[in-house]
Design a protein around this motif. Structure first.
Motif, mmCIF file in Angstrom:
data_model
loop_
_atom_site.group_PDB
_atom_site.id
_atom_site.type_symbol
_atom_site.label_atom_id
_atom_site.label_comp_id
_atom_site.label_asym_id
_atom_site.label_seq_id
_atom_site.Cartn_x
_atom_site.Cartn_y
_atom_site.Cartn_z
ATOM 1 N N UNK A 24 0.839 -1.202 0.000
ATOM 2 C CA UNK A 24 0.000 0.000 0.000
ATOM 3 C C UNK A 24 0.872 1.250 0.000
ATOM 4 N N UNK A 25 1.914 1.262 0.833
ATOM 5 C CA UNK A 25 2.805 2.421 0.893
ATOM 6 C C UNK A 25 3.414 2.707 -0.483
ATOM 7 N N UNK A 26 3.876 1.658 -1.151
ATOM 8 C CA UNK A 26 4.511 1.867 -2.456
ATOM 9 C C UNK A 26 3.512 2.328 -3.512
ATOM 10 N N UNK A 27 2.239 2.038 -3.319
ATOM 11 C CA UNK A 27 1.203 2.559 -4.226
ATOM 12 C C UNK A 27 0.915 4.036 -3.937
ATOM 13 N N UNK A 28 1.125 4.455 -2.693
ATOM 14 C CA UNK A 28 0.858 5.849 -2.325
ATOM 15 C C UNK A 28 1.922 6.801 -2.855
ATOM 16 N N UNK A 29 3.123 6.307 -3.021
ATOM 17 C CA UNK A 29 4.206 7.188 -3.443
ATOM 18 C C UNK A 29 4.145 7.401 -4.957
ATOM 19 N N UNK A 30 4.668 8.526 -5.392
ATOM 20 C CA UNK A 30 4.678 8.849 -6.817
ATOM 21 C C UNK A 30 5.890 8.249 -7.536
ATOM 22 N N UNK A 31 6.776 7.632 -6.777
ATOM 23 C CA UNK A 31 7.967 7.026 -7.374
ATOM 24 C C UNK A 31 7.925 5.512 -7.158
ATOM 25 N N UNK A 32 8.688 4.789 -7.943
ATOM 26 C CA UNK A 32 8.741 3.330 -7.849
ATOM 27 C C UNK A 32 9.988 2.932 -7.060
ATOM 28 N N UNK A 34 11.099 0.111 -5.818
ATOM 29 C CA UNK A 34 11.840 -1.090 -6.205
ATOM 30 C C UNK A 34 12.739 -0.812 -7.407
ATOM 31 N N UNK A 35 12.222 -0.124 -8.414
ATOM 32 C CA UNK A 35 13.034 0.222 -9.586
ATOM 33 C C UNK A 35 14.200 1.113 -9.165
ATOM 34 N N UNK A 36 13.912 2.103 -8.324
ATOM 35 C CA UNK A 36 14.970 3.018 -7.875
ATOM 36 C C UNK A 36 16.034 2.291 -7.056
ATOM 37 N N UNK A 45 15.967 3.588 -0.868
ATOM 38 C CA UNK A 45 16.155 2.527 0.124
ATOM 39 C C UNK A 45 15.980 3.057 1.547
ATOM 40 N N UNK A 46 16.517 4.231 1.817
ATOM 41 C CA UNK A 46 16.380 4.826 3.150
ATOM 42 C C UNK A 46 14.926 5.160 3.443
ATOM 43 N N UNK A 102 13.652 10.473 -6.133
ATOM 44 C CA UNK A 102 14.079 9.994 -7.453
ATOM 45 C C UNK A 102 15.446 10.547 -7.818
ATOM 46 N N UNK A 103 15.725 11.781 -7.400
ATOM 47 C CA UNK A 103 17.019 12.415 -7.684
ATOM 48 C C UNK A 103 18.093 11.980 -6.689
#
Length: 129
Positions: A24-32, A34-36, A45-46, A102-103
């Protein structure tokens, strides 16, 4: 060894709750995340690790004090809501949070992780029987 079945049950339920929280948390964020993370992005990761820790702290308390699996799940759901609210707060306090992660901008990720862990610690301390 008499407690082994209960241990296994709570371990499996706890693992499922952590997995559910992460999804759910990863769906809430605008970034991916796992890919990052696979690309070597330390900020992702942090941020993800801090949020998982922030949820796991009150989950541990919920498991320790639960009178049943249903009781544990209800406390865990309350902890999830706190974590999602903490993420919302972090987005307000840190403009363009997902873009900064992402940056790979570590200060933003570290602050998100700190907010998550503090929220989790406070939620755990607030849980009463």
């Amino acid at each position: 060894m008499a407690g082994l079945p209960a241990f296994l049950l709570y371990f499996v339920v706890g693992s499922a709750l952590i997995t559910g929280f992460a999804l759910v948390y990863m769906r809430l964020t605008a970034h991916d995340e796992i890919v990052l993370i696979r690309a070597g992005n330390l900020s992702a990761a942090i941020a993800l690790g801090g949020n998982l820790a922030g949820f796991s702290i009150p989950l541990e308390r919920a498991i320790a004090q639960a009178s049943s699996i249903a009781d544990c799940v209800l406390w865990a759901l309350a902890a999830m809501l706190i974590q999602f609210a903490a993420y919302g707060l972090a987005r307000v306090l840190i403009p363009d949070l997902s873009k900064k992660i992402q940056e790979d901008r570590l200060p933003s990720a570290a602050m998100l992780a700190v907010i998550a862990v503090i929220s989790g610690t406070l939620a755990a301390a607030s849980m009463t029987v």
